[in-house]
Design a protein around this motif. Structure first.
Motif, mmCIF file in Angstrom:
data_model
loop_
_atom_site.group_PDB
_atom_site.id
_atom_site.type_symbol
_atom_site.label_atom_id
_atom_site.label_comp_id
_atom_site.label_asym_id
_atom_site.label_seq_id
_atom_site.Cartn_x
_atom_site.Cartn_y
_atom_site.Cartn_z
ATOM 1 N N VAL A 125 27.337 9.094 51.627
ATOM 2 C CA VAL A 125 26.242 8.320 51.039
ATOM 3 C C VAL A 125 25.874 8.971 49.711
ATOM 4 O O VAL A 125 25.589 10.178 49.667
ATOM 5 C CB VAL A 125 25.002 8.268 51.949
ATOM 6 N N ASN A 126 25.875 8.200 48.654
ATOM 7 C CA ASN A 126 25.457 8.687 47.340
ATOM 8 C C ASN A 126 24.159 7.993 46.931
ATOM 9 O O ASN A 126 24.063 6.763 47.007
ATOM 10 C CB ASN A 126 26.529 8.403 46.279
ATOM 11 N N VAL A 127 23.194 8.790 46.500
ATOM 12 C CA VAL A 127 21.948 8.228 45.972
ATOM 13 C C VAL A 127 22.159 8.030 44.476
ATOM 14 O O VAL A 127 22.260 9.000 43.720
ATOM 15 C CB VAL A 127 20.750 9.158 46.250
ATOM 16 N N LYS A 182 13.529 0.797 42.547
ATOM 17 C CA LYS A 182 14.229 0.504 43.786
ATOM 18 C C LYS A 182 15.130 1.668 44.186
ATOM 19 O O LYS A 182 15.605 2.420 43.340
ATOM 20 C CB LYS A 182 15.061 -0.779 43.632
ATOM 21 N N TYR A 183 15.374 1.785 45.492
ATOM 22 C CA TYR A 183 16.353 2.751 45.988
ATOM 23 C C TYR A 183 17.734 2.111 45.911
ATOM 24 O O TYR A 183 17.904 0.924 46.216
ATOM 25 C CB TYR A 183 16.068 3.122 47.440
ATOM 26 N N LEU A 184 18.719 2.901 45.525
ATOM 27 C CA LEU A 184 20.081 2.397 45.432
ATOM 28 C C LEU A 184 21.043 3.428 46.031
ATOM 29 O O LEU A 184 21.108 4.576 45.571
ATOM 30 C CB LEU A 184 20.452 2.106 43.977
ATOM 31 N N PHE A 185 21.753 3.009 47.070
ATOM 32 C CA PHE A 185 22.706 3.888 47.762
ATOM 33 C C PHE A 185 24.110 3.295 47.677
ATOM 34 O O PHE A 185 24.292 2.071 47.751
ATOM 35 C CB PHE A 185 22.337 4.037 49.238
ATOM 36 N N GLU A 186 25.093 4.164 47.563
ATOM 37 C CA GLU A 186 26.494 3.777 47.682
ATOM 38 C C GLU A 186 27.005 4.377 48.992
ATOM 39 O O GLU A 186 27.046 5.607 49.148
ATOM 40 C CB GLU A 186 27.317 4.285 46.493
ATOM 41 N N ILE A 187 27.391 3.524 49.918
ATOM 42 C CA ILE A 187 27.718 3.963 51.275
ATOM 43 C C ILE A 187 29.206 3.750 51.548
ATOM 44 O O ILE A 187 29.758 2.670 51.262
ATOM 45 C CB ILE A 187 26.880 3.178 52.307
ATOM 46 N N THR A 188 29.853 4.770 52.100
ATOM 47 C CA THR A 188 31.271 4.706 52.456
ATOM 48 C C THR A 188 31.414 4.987 53.948
ATOM 49 O O THR A 188 30.855 5.954 54.464
ATOM 50 C CB THR A 188 32.095 5.733 51.656
ATOM 51 N N PHE A 189 32.156 4.122 54.637
ATOM 52 C CA PHE A 189 32.380 4.321 56.071
ATOM 53 C C PHE A 189 33.786 3.866 56.430
ATOM 54 O O PHE A 189 34.451 3.141 55.682
ATOM 55 C CB PHE A 189 31.347 3.555 56.898
ATOM 56 N N GLU A 190 34.222 4.289 57.612
ATOM 57 C CA GLU A 190 35.559 3.925 58.096
ATOM 58 C C GLU A 190 35.425 3.166 59.414
ATOM 59 O O GLU A 190 34.675 3.578 60.304
ATOM 60 C CB GLU A 190 36.424 5.160 58.306
ATOM 61 N N CYS A 191 36.174 2.074 59.536
ATOM 62 C CA CYS A 191 36.196 1.271 60.751
ATOM 63 C C CYS A 191 37.594 1.400 61.387
ATOM 64 O O CYS A 191 38.610 1.187 60.709
ATOM 65 C CB CYS A 191 35.883 -0.187 60.441
ATOM 66 N N LEU A 192 37.631 1.743 62.680
ATOM 67 C CA LEU A 192 38.902 2.024 63.342
ATOM 68 C C LEU A 192 39.515 0.806 64.032
ATOM 69 O O LEU A 192 40.710 0.810 64.331
ATOM 70 C CB LEU A 192 38.724 3.149 64.367
ATOM 71 N N LYS A 249 33.439 0.449 51.345
ATOM 72 C CA LYS A 249 32.361 0.952 50.484
ATOM 73 C C LYS A 249 31.523 -0.220 49.988
ATOM 74 O O LYS A 249 32.051 -1.281 49.670
ATOM 75 C CB LYS A 249 32.930 1.724 49.294
ATOM 76 N N PHE A 250 30.195 -0.022 49.954
ATOM 77 C CA PHE A 250 29.311 -1.065 49.443
ATOM 78 C C PHE A 250 28.045 -0.428 48.886
ATOM 79 O O PHE A 250 27.760 0.754 49.130
ATOM 80 C CB PHE A 250 28.957 -2.074 50.543
#
Length: 269
Positions: free
Chosen positions: A9-11, A21-31, A71-72
């Motif tokens: 997670v990047n702020v 506003k808060y702005l996050f860049e979120i990276t995750f993995e789906c198996l 990522k979104f």
């Protein structure tokens, strides 16, 4: 095993004005493929005294989720200052980034947030009525607190032993690829160093005066059955000592002379 793993997670806008506003860049993995969307939420903790001041700043449904790394960007509104106690508007608070699948939360990321005035003059002499546009926030993005929960996903095989899980019993174990694992490892290393220093400081004192003490048994003290009189005294010697004790204390009290006891023996170990 979790079907979705949070990788980072990047702020994006940090530090920023309190009203930004808060702005996050979120990276995750789906198996594996998922039937439903992931629901992300950002919650602002308005008071350390009561959760009645907590605010859900925004929520977002993400899906359909492809298998692999995704990522979104997640944008959330700033908190409503009218719902925050005036005496807790400044200082340190917390924002919680959470994600749930089918209404079941499986990961939570907590960040400390420091709210303070932009200028040193206002910091040293804050006005009685806060000036919101002069307040800036700073999210401590380098030290997230990541908590994971075991949940049921789409198949019964992924369901935990107890469903739904009790979330206070969170699975805090993180592997090297999970977000927050490095920070957790640093905390564990610091605790281990403190324990080692405490042991080194108190170790010599605890062992002082112990080394070299013990009982030495000569071969001629061993009885025929291989045991030894650990008291080291015969019946005659015991009777002599008891007689001397009676002579010394006879004026003060009477001492009944006990029958000689059999010597206490113990096998040599």
């Amino acid at each position: 095993m979790s079907v979705v793993t949070l990788l980072g997670v990047n702020v994006i806008n940090n530090p920023a004005k309190f009203t930004d506003k808060y702005l996050f860049e979120i990276t995750f993995e789906c198996l594996e493929p998922l039937e439903k969307d992931l629901e992300w939420k950002l919650t602002y903790v308005g008071s350390a005294q009561s959760d009645s001041h907590d605010q859900e700043l925004d929520s977002l449904l993400v899906g359909p989720i492809p298998v692999g790394v995704n990522k979104f960007a997640f944008e959330a509104n700033p908190p409503d200052t009218s719902r925050i106690p005036l005496d807790e508007l400044l200082g340190v608070t917390v924002v919680l980034l959470t994600c749930a699948y089918d209404g079941r939360e499986f990961v939570r990321v907590g960040y400390y947030v420091n709210n303070e005035y932009e200028t040193e003059e206002l910091q040293n002499a804050p006005p009685a009525q806060p000036i919101i546009e002069k307040i800036r926030r700073n999210v401590l993005a380098e030290k997230p607190r990541v908590t994971r929960f075991n949940i049921k996903w789409d198949s019964e095989a992924t369901a935990p032993a107890e469903f739904p899980p009790e979330q206070p019993e969170a699975d805090l174990v993180a592997d090297e690829e999970e977000y927050g694992a490095e920070e957790l490892a640093e905390e564990e290393a610091e605790l281990a160093d403190e324990d080692a220093e405490a042991a080194a400081a108190g170790g010599d004192t605890a062992m002082e005066g112990v080394e070299g003490e013990g009982v030495v048994v000569d071969d001629d003290e061993l009885s025929d059955d291989g045991s030894v009189d650990i008291e080291g005294e015969s019946d005659d010697e015991l009777e002599e000592e008891e007689g001397e004790a009676e002579a010394v204390d006879g004026d003060e009290m009477e001492v009944d002379k006990p029958e000689p006891a059999a010597p206490h023996v113990a096998p040599v170990r």
